[in-house]
Write an enzyme that holds these catalytic residues in place. Structure first.
Site, PDB file in Angstrom:
ATOM      1  N   GLU A 107      -9.726   2.504  -5.268  1.00 21.18           N
ATOM      2  CA  GLU A 107      -9.191   4.051  -5.031  1.00 21.18           C
ATOM      3  C   GLU A 107      -8.209   4.549  -5.759  1.00 21.18           C
ATOM      4  O   GLU A 107      -7.235   5.110  -5.396  1.00 21.18           O
ATOM      5  CB  GLU A 107      -9.131   4.185  -3.549  1.00 21.18           C
ATOM      6  CG  GLU A 107     -10.258   4.019  -2.610  1.00 21.18           C
ATOM      7  CD  GLU A 107     -10.166   3.903  -1.118  1.00 21.18           C
ATOM      8  OE1 GLU A 107     -10.950   4.351  -0.513  1.00 21.18           O
ATOM      9  OE2 GLU A 107      -8.809   3.562  -0.877  1.00 21.18           O
ATOM     10  N   HIS A 120      -2.889   3.109  -4.655  1.00 24.48           N
ATOM     11  CA  HIS A 120      -2.122   2.291  -3.366  1.00 24.48           C
ATOM     12  C   HIS A 120      -0.978   1.978  -3.624  1.00 24.48           C
ATOM     13  O   HIS A 120      -0.296   0.929  -3.044  1.00 24.48           O
ATOM     14  CB  HIS A 120      -2.946   1.350  -2.705  1.00 24.48           C
ATOM     15  CG  HIS A 120      -4.451   1.900  -2.280  1.00 24.48           C
ATOM     16  ND1 HIS A 120      -4.364   2.415  -0.837  1.00 24.48           N
ATOM     17  CD2 HIS A 120      -5.680   1.956  -2.863  1.00 24.48           C
ATOM     18  CE1 HIS A 120      -5.674   3.020  -0.845  1.00 24.48           C
ATOM     19  NE2 HIS A 120      -6.350   2.532  -1.751  1.00 24.48           N
ATOM     20  N   ASP A 156     -12.152  -3.088  11.218  1.00 25.36           N
ATOM     21  CA  ASP A 156     -11.377  -1.859  11.598  1.00 25.36           C
ATOM     22  C   ASP A 156     -12.373  -0.706  11.996  1.00 25.36           C
ATOM     23  O   ASP A 156     -11.855   0.239  12.698  1.00 25.36           O
ATOM     24  CB  ASP A 156     -10.643  -1.225  10.428  1.00 25.36           C
ATOM     25  CG  ASP A 156     -11.308  -0.755   9.219  1.00 25.36           C
ATOM     26  OD1 ASP A 156     -12.371  -1.500   8.999  1.00 25.36           O
ATOM     27  OD2 ASP A 156     -10.960   0.004   8.735  1.00 25.36           O
ATOM     28  N   THR A 175      -5.493  -1.576   9.052  1.00 28.56           N
ATOM     29  CA  THR A 175      -4.348  -1.506  10.174  1.00 28.56           C
ATOM     30  C   THR A 175      -4.193  -0.130  10.328  1.00 28.56           C
ATOM     31  O   THR A 175      -3.167   0.097  10.946  1.00 28.56           O
ATOM     32  CB  THR A 175      -3.495  -2.541  10.262  1.00 28.56           C
ATOM     33  OG1 THR A 175      -2.673  -2.340   9.327  1.00 28.56           O
ATOM     34  CG2 THR A 175      -4.187  -4.037  10.560  1.00 28.56           C
ATOM     35  N   TRP A 203     -16.997  -4.070  -1.596  1.00 29.30           N
ATOM     36  CA  TRP A 203     -16.598  -3.621  -0.302  1.00 29.30           C
ATOM     37  C   TRP A 203     -17.685  -2.359   0.005  1.00 29.30           C
ATOM     38  O   TRP A 203     -17.795  -1.959   1.004  1.00 29.30           O
ATOM     39  CB  TRP A 203     -15.211  -3.371   0.219  1.00 29.30           C
ATOM     40  CG  TRP A 203     -14.813  -2.015  -0.683  1.00 29.30           C
ATOM     41  CD1 TRP A 203     -14.326  -2.027  -2.002  1.00 29.30           C
ATOM     42  CD2 TRP A 203     -14.586  -0.914  -0.309  1.00 29.30           C
ATOM     43  NE1 TRP A 203     -13.913  -1.118  -2.422  1.00 29.30           N
ATOM     44  CE2 TRP A 203     -13.889  -0.071  -1.331  1.00 29.30           C
ATOM     45  CE3 TRP A 203     -14.758  -0.162   1.043  1.00 29.30           C
ATOM     46  CZ2 TRP A 203     -13.432   1.446  -1.375  1.00 29.30           C
ATOM     47  CZ3 TRP A 203     -14.424   1.215   1.086  1.00 29.30           C
ATOM     48  CH2 TRP A 203     -13.709   1.984   0.086  1.00 29.30           C
ATOM     49  N   ASP A 252       0.867  -1.141  -0.008  1.00 25.72           N
ATOM     50  CA  ASP A 252       0.135  -0.017   0.162  1.00 25.72           C
ATOM     51  C   ASP A 252       0.908   1.195   0.053  1.00 25.72           C
ATOM     52  O   ASP A 252       2.088   1.067   0.040  1.00 25.72           O
ATOM     53  CB  ASP A 252      -0.829   0.074   1.114  1.00 25.72           C
ATOM     54  CG  ASP A 252      -2.422   0.645   0.835  1.00 25.72           C
ATOM     55  OD1 ASP A 252      -2.164   1.855   0.459  1.00 25.72           O
ATOM     56  OD2 ASP A 252      -3.585  -0.006   1.029  1.00 25.72           O
TER      57      ASP A 252
END
Ligand code: TNX
Length: 507
Positions: A303, A241, A397, A445, A370, A167
């Site tokens: 994204e 990313h 998360d 995370t 998602w 990422d």
């Protein structure tokens, strides 16, 4: 069945359970007979039944595989006073029967005189892909934790560990020929303190963060998982990313120098899909294919800010050169290049649902939906295979309680009950229902720096998720209260294993 009648705290709840009279004493010599395809299950069970030879009498355990392609991963378990008979449809099925036995043992409170209740169970999962994504890019997680996590996935009959390996904030594995990916891309100078959307000045911790997995570690993870019927799906997020990779090799993007991102949020950096970059992607995938033997390779696709493409004259001429309409079509073309590369090698591309926004689904691609159930519906209707993963229900998360009394999290709200109520198969799909391969919970995370914090976010919500994917039809579940009753002994087991789980407040 009322809460007090539920004698077996097994999670996920098996489909058919019948009590039989008596119990199988564990405090005696036990003879094992293990058929082909049961060796991993045997190892696991042997470790559990450290039989005391000094007890009197003898008990028998018979493990076997009787192939049943109509019930993949299924098992039948019969426990009578002197014999445990476990038949799996395949090796995974036998392992799951052993996990059920392990959970029955863990629930025993009469420790020195251990016994198993006599019963008959017939069980099989309702969905084929029952996964968890662990983001090791935003915060690096040690191999030991990944191993421990695999044990818990298997314990709750989950079968996919999706590792988000790259990422903006970190690249987490070695690729031959590209040393700077780990020399540069695996380390960020520091990390944002507080939430990335918080108003006011930004503070950073001044602490270098990073790490990466070496090839032998990745292979070890894959092998460890495989012995527990867990498939590891690696994710290389492209073409967005990628800021960490661009910090190492700026020429793969616009050419402008950049650093590994130190704050959260969507970076505007993106790969420039020229020849050289494609070559890079293929080299990375070639390596990844060699290390990860599973059918699916996750190539991200989420994204991606194509604004940088609009501004980059090189990319605009690439659009013309390829005879494409615009940069949106270029995104589609890029995804198709990756999907085609994988298909030529007998594997399949899986990407986030944004891959449907720039054109038709690439050949053989599966979609991880998602942003909401309707994305999954659209993908399934378009003939794609789908893994549902709506942030409304399975983003682990997100906060699991009142934000004021929980550790800082990304946002959102997915309390235990919401996860329990998750319906992985959207209704009204008709013939397209078979397109739903399964579902996946996500643990991003950004705000989860340590394994212990990760455990706090995972447990017990992962138990509820396991219940939902094993029994996708929520009307066959007995309700949240009954689940909480079954969950209680698990909280004790988790605590005894040192798992940092969130306490369950009485509903
Ligand atoms: C969206 S889900 C992202 C991630 C973030 C996550 C935080 C997805 C494909 N992209 O990059 O970590 O939200 O919840």
């Amino acid at each position: 069945m009322a809460v007090e009648d539920q004698p077996y705290p097994i999670i996920p709840e098996p489909h058919i359970v019948r009590s039989l009279p008596g119990s199988f004493g564990l405090n005696r010599r036990i003879a094992f007979t293990a058929g082909d395809g049961t060796s991993d299950a045997l190892d696991l069970l042997r470790g559990e039944l450290k039989a005391a030879d000094d007890g009197h009498g003898e008990g028998g355990v018979v493990l076997s595989v009787e192939p049943d392609p109509n019930r993949p991963e299924g098992y039948a378990l019969t426990i009578t006073p002197d014999l445990i008979r476990l038949v799996g449809s395949d090796a995974a099925g036998v392992l799951y029967g052993v996990q059920t036995i392990r959970q029955l043992i863990a629930a025993q409170t009469d420790r020195p005189r251990m016994s198993l209740p006599c019963l008959h169970i017939e069980d099989a999962p309702g969905l084929r892909w029952r996964g968890l994504m662990l983001d090791v890019a935003r915060h690096f997680m040690p191999v030991g934790f990944i191993r421990r996590l695999i044990d818990f996935l298997a314990y709750y009959k989950l079968n996919v560990l999706h590792l988000h390996l790259t990422d903006d904030q970190g690249w987490r594995f070695d690729v031959p020929g590209y040393p700077r990916l780990t020399e540069v891309g695996s380390w960020r100078a520091e990390t944002l303190v507080g939430h990335h959307k918080a108003p006011g000045g930004r503070r950073y911790d001044g602490v270098m963060h990073g790490g990466f997995y070496r090839e032998h570690e990745l292979r070890e993870i894959v092998a460890y998982a495989s012995r527990r019927a867990v498939t590891v799906v690696p994710e290389i997020d492209m073409p967005g990313h990628v800021q960490a990779a661009l910090a190492a090799y700026p020429e793969l993007g616009s050419g402008a120098a950049t650093e590994v991102a130190t704050r959260w949020g969507v970076s505007t950096r993106i790969l420039h899909p020229g020849q050289k970059t494609l070559r890079f992607c293929q080299d990375v995938l070639t390596y990844v294919l060699d290390v990860f033997p599973g059918e699916f390779i996750h190539c991200g696709g989420d994204e991606a800010s194509i604004e940088e493409w609009e501004r980059n004259p090189q990319t605009r001429s690439r659009v013309v050169e390829l005879g494409l309409a615009d940069t949106r079509a270029l995104h589609h073309w890029f995804n198709c290049q990756l999907a085609g590369f994988l298909a030529d090698r007998g594997r399949r591309y899986v990407g986030w649902d944004e891959i449907m926004d720039c054109g038709p689904l690439p050949l053989g691609a599966a979609v991880m939906a998602w942003r909401g159930g309707e994305r999954g519906v659209a993908a399934a209707r378009a003939g794609g295979d789908v893994i549902t993963s709506p942030r409304s229900h399975v983003y682990l998360d997100y906060y699991q309680g009142d934000a004021g009394s929980e550790p800082l999290a990304y946002g959102g709200y997915t309390p235990l009950e919401r996860v329990y109520e998750f319906e992985p198969v959207p209704p009204y799909l008709g013939d397209a229902t078979s397109r739903i391969l399964g579902a996946e919970a996500q643990l991003w995370t950004e705000y989860i720096p340590t394994p212990s914090h990760a455990e706090y976010m995972l447990f017990p919500r992962l138990c509820a998720f396991a219940e939902a994917v094993w029994r996708p039809d929520a009307s066959t579940r007995q309700g949240y209260l009954e689940f909480i009753g079954r969950l209680r002994p698990h909280l004790n087991t988790l605590a005894a294993l040192g798992v940092n789980h969130r306490p369950v407040t009485s509903p």
